[in-house]
Design an enzyme around this catalytic site. Structure first.
Site, PDB file in Angstrom:
ATOM      1  N   HIS A 141      -3.437   0.391  -1.284  1.00 31.02           N
ATOM      2  CA  HIS A 141      -2.836   1.595  -1.780  1.00 31.02           C
ATOM      3  C   HIS A 141      -3.630   2.867  -1.485  1.00 31.02           C
ATOM      4  O   HIS A 141      -4.801   2.812  -1.595  1.00 31.02           O
ATOM      5  CB  HIS A 141      -2.799   1.483  -3.246  1.00 31.02           C
ATOM      6  CG  HIS A 141      -1.881   0.368  -3.878  1.00 31.02           C
ATOM      7  ND1 HIS A 141      -2.488  -0.977  -3.996  1.00 31.02           N
ATOM      8  CD2 HIS A 141      -0.728  -0.014  -3.829  1.00 31.02           C
ATOM      9  CE1 HIS A 141      -1.802  -2.060  -4.431  1.00 31.02           C
ATOM     10  NE2 HIS A 141      -0.555  -1.192  -4.166  1.00 31.02           N
ATOM     11  N   SER A 186       4.509  -1.599  -6.202  1.00 30.15           N
ATOM     12  CA  SER A 186       3.181  -0.923  -6.520  1.00 30.15           C
ATOM     13  C   SER A 186       2.752   0.399  -6.008  1.00 30.15           C
ATOM     14  O   SER A 186       1.936   1.248  -6.712  1.00 30.15           O
ATOM     15  CB  SER A 186       1.981  -1.906  -6.364  1.00 30.15           C
ATOM     16  OG  SER A 186       1.837  -2.012  -4.754  1.00 30.15           O
ATOM     17  N   ASP A 211      -7.709   1.059  -2.606  1.00 30.99           N
ATOM     18  CA  ASP A 211      -7.998  -0.127  -2.536  1.00 30.99           C
ATOM     19  C   ASP A 211      -7.365  -0.965  -1.364  1.00 30.99           C
ATOM     20  O   ASP A 211      -7.246  -0.186  -0.146  1.00 30.99           O
ATOM     21  CB  ASP A 211      -7.549  -0.920  -3.965  1.00 30.99           C
ATOM     22  CG  ASP A 211      -5.925  -0.843  -3.908  1.00 30.99           C
ATOM     23  OD1 ASP A 211      -5.264  -0.465  -2.932  1.00 30.99           O
ATOM     24  OD2 ASP A 211      -5.505  -1.148  -4.942  1.00 30.99           O
TER      25      ASP A 211
END
Length: 398
Positions: free
Chosen positions: A364, A68, A361
Site C-alpha cells: 500500500h 484495502s 507497507d
C-alpha cells in the site's frame, strides 16, 4: 438538488490548500528534499489549487467500495487478520493512532473526499455512522482482502465484506437515509454522489497466484481465460452500482502489481518489477476500460470513468525523484528484502521520513503517494482518466 436534502447534507467545506502548502514545504526543508523533489511538490500544489472544491461538491455525498486500498476501518469490526488497527499504521494521522487504514495516514478514499471539500466518509460498520450528519455524507463499504470473486481472499476468513455484502449494505444505507429525508431525496442524494470502486488486484495476488497451484489456476490454465472471466464478473458488479442509483462512478484500475515491494521481494532475483504480474494487470485493465465504454454506451451517458492507476503509479515508480521520493522500491514499514517480507507489524522497523517513500507497507502507498494518485483522478488527461477526469465528469453530470 432538493432543498431539504441540501440543508441536510450541507456542512463546512475543508479549506486545505494553504495547510498542504505549509505542511509540504516544511517537510521539504526538514528532510532536505532535492530541488527536483520540491518542484514535484509545487506541481502537485498547483494542480490541487485550481478549484476542485465548489459549493455543489461540498454538499455531495461520497460512497466507497472495494478493497484495502480504500478501506478506512471496516475490518476493525470483523474477525479477520486483514486489518490495520495497530501501530505503526496511522503513525502520521492527527492523533498518531491506527484507524484501520492501510497507510501511515490518509488513503485514497479520504483524499478523494478532501479534494471534493468534504470530510472523509465514515466506515459503514463504525457505530458513528448512525449519527445523521455522518450518514448523510455517504459511507465507506470497502473491506481489506476482497476481490471481484467471492473466493478471493479466503485466507483472510469468511467475515470480510465481499461484494454481495457491500452491495447489501449500500441498499440498507439507502433505506436508513430514507427514514430521515424520504425516498425521493435519498435517490437524489445517491444520484448526485461520487461513487468510487477499487477491485481486481486481489483476484490475482490473493487468488490466482496466491500459491504455486490454486483452484482458479487449475480451472483456468491460461491466465487470459481467467482474466476474461473476472472482467465479465466485474461488469456485473459495475452494472449493479447503476441499479442502486449511482450515476458518477470512478472505476480504479489494478495498479502495477509486479512493482509492489512484496512481489519484487518474492518473485524477482534483482528487485525489478515482476513481468508476469505486470502483464496480467495490463490485460485486466484493458478489459475494464472496455467494459466502461460498453456500459456508458448501454446507458447513453457518461456514468463511469476509468482511473488508470496502473500508469499513474508506474509513472512515479519509474521516476520517483521527479516527484520528490527517494525510493519506490522499498516499503517504509516492514522487514527483510525491500522491507517487504511479511506484513508491517508493531515490531517492524519504520522509515523515519515517510514522505520519501512511495510505499508504506508491502502493498500500500503512503499518504503522500496517494495524494498524487487522487490528483490524477481530478486533473489527469485521457491517458490516465478515460473518458474524462472526475472534475469534468462532475460538470457533465451536474
Amino acid at each position: 438538488m432538493n432543498a431539504h436534502l441540501r440543508i441536510s447534507v450541507q456542512f463546512i467545506r475543508v479549506k486545505f490548500e494553504g495547510r498542504m502548502l505549509m505542511m509540504m514545504m516544511s517537510t521539504a526543508i526538514k528532510h532536505d528534499i532535492s530541488m527536483k523533489g520540491v518542484a514535484g511538490i509545487v506541481l502537485l500544489l498547483l494542480s490541487w489549487s485550481v478549484g476542485v472544491t465548489s459549493q455543489s461538491n461540498s454538499s455531495r455525498a461520497v460512497f466507497i467500495l472495494g478493497d484495502s486500498l480504500v478501506d478506512s476501518g471496516n475490518n476493525n469490526y470483523l474477525a479477520t487478520v486483514a486489518r490495520a488497527d495497530f501501530s505503526p499504521y496511522g503513525i502520521d494521522s492527527p492523533n498518531r493512532r491506527a484507524t484501520g487504514r492501510f497507510s501511515n495516514a490518509m488513503n485514497i478514499a479520504d483524499l478523494t473526499c478532501e479534494a471534493l471539500g468534504v470530510e472523509p466518509v465514515v466506515p459503514y460498520l463504525n457505530p458513528s455512522i448512525g449519527i445523521p450528519s455522518n450518514l448523510l455524507r455517504g459511507a465507506n463499504f470497502a473491506s481489506a482482502g476482497v476481490g471481484i470473486l467471492n473466493d478471493t481472499g479466503l485466507q483472510f476468513g469468511p467475515f470480510i465484506l465481499r461484494m454481495p455484502l457491500q452491495f447489501e449494505y449500500f441498499r440498507e444505507y439507502q433505506d436508513r437515509v430514507a427514514t430521515i429525508i424520504g425516498r425521493s431525496a435519498t435517490n437524489e442524494l445517491v444520484a448526485n454522489a461520487v461513487v468510487s470502486i477499487t477491485l481486481g488486484g486481489n483476484d490475482y495476488v490473493n487468488n490466482y497466484y496466491f500459491l504455486p497451484v490454486t483452484v482458479r489456476s487449475v480451472q483456468f490454465p491460461n491466465v487470459a481465460d481467467y482474466n476474461n472471466f473476472i472482467v465479465s464478473e466485474y461488469k456485473k458488479i459495475l452494472a449493479r452500482l447503476y441499479e442502486l442509483g449511482a450515476r458518477t462512478i470512478v472505476v480504479a484500475a489494478a495498479g502495477p502489481l509486479g512493482c509492489v515491494p512484496a512481489q519484487r521481494a518474492l518473485r524477482t532475483l534483482t528487485g525489478e518489477c515482476d513481468a508476469t504480474l505486470q502483464s496480467v494487470a495490463v490485460l485486466f485493465n484493458t478489459g475494464v476500460r472496455n467494459i466502461v465504454d460498453e456500459l456508458n454506451s448501454q446507458y447513453g451517458a457518461t456514468i463511469y470513468t476509468f482511473a488508470d492507476t496502473f500508469n499513474m503509479t508506474l509513472n512515479i515508480v519509474n521516476n520517483p525523484g521527479a516527484y520528490g521520493f527517494e525510493t519506490a522500491q522499498y516499503a517504509c514499514c516492514g522487514q527483510g528484502r525491500f522491507n517487504a517480507i511479511g506484513t508491517c507489524t508493531p515490531v517492524s522497523p519504520v522509515c523515519p521520513n515517510r514522505t520519501a517513500f512511495f510505499w508504506w507497507d508491502e502493498y500500500h502507498p503512503t499518504e503522500r503517494a496517494n495524494r498524487f494518485i487522487v490528483n490524477f483522478f481530478f486533473n489527469g488527461g485521457t491517458s490516465y482518466m478515460y473518458p474524462v477526469n472526475l472534475r469534468t465528469m462532475l460538470k457533465i453530470n451536474d
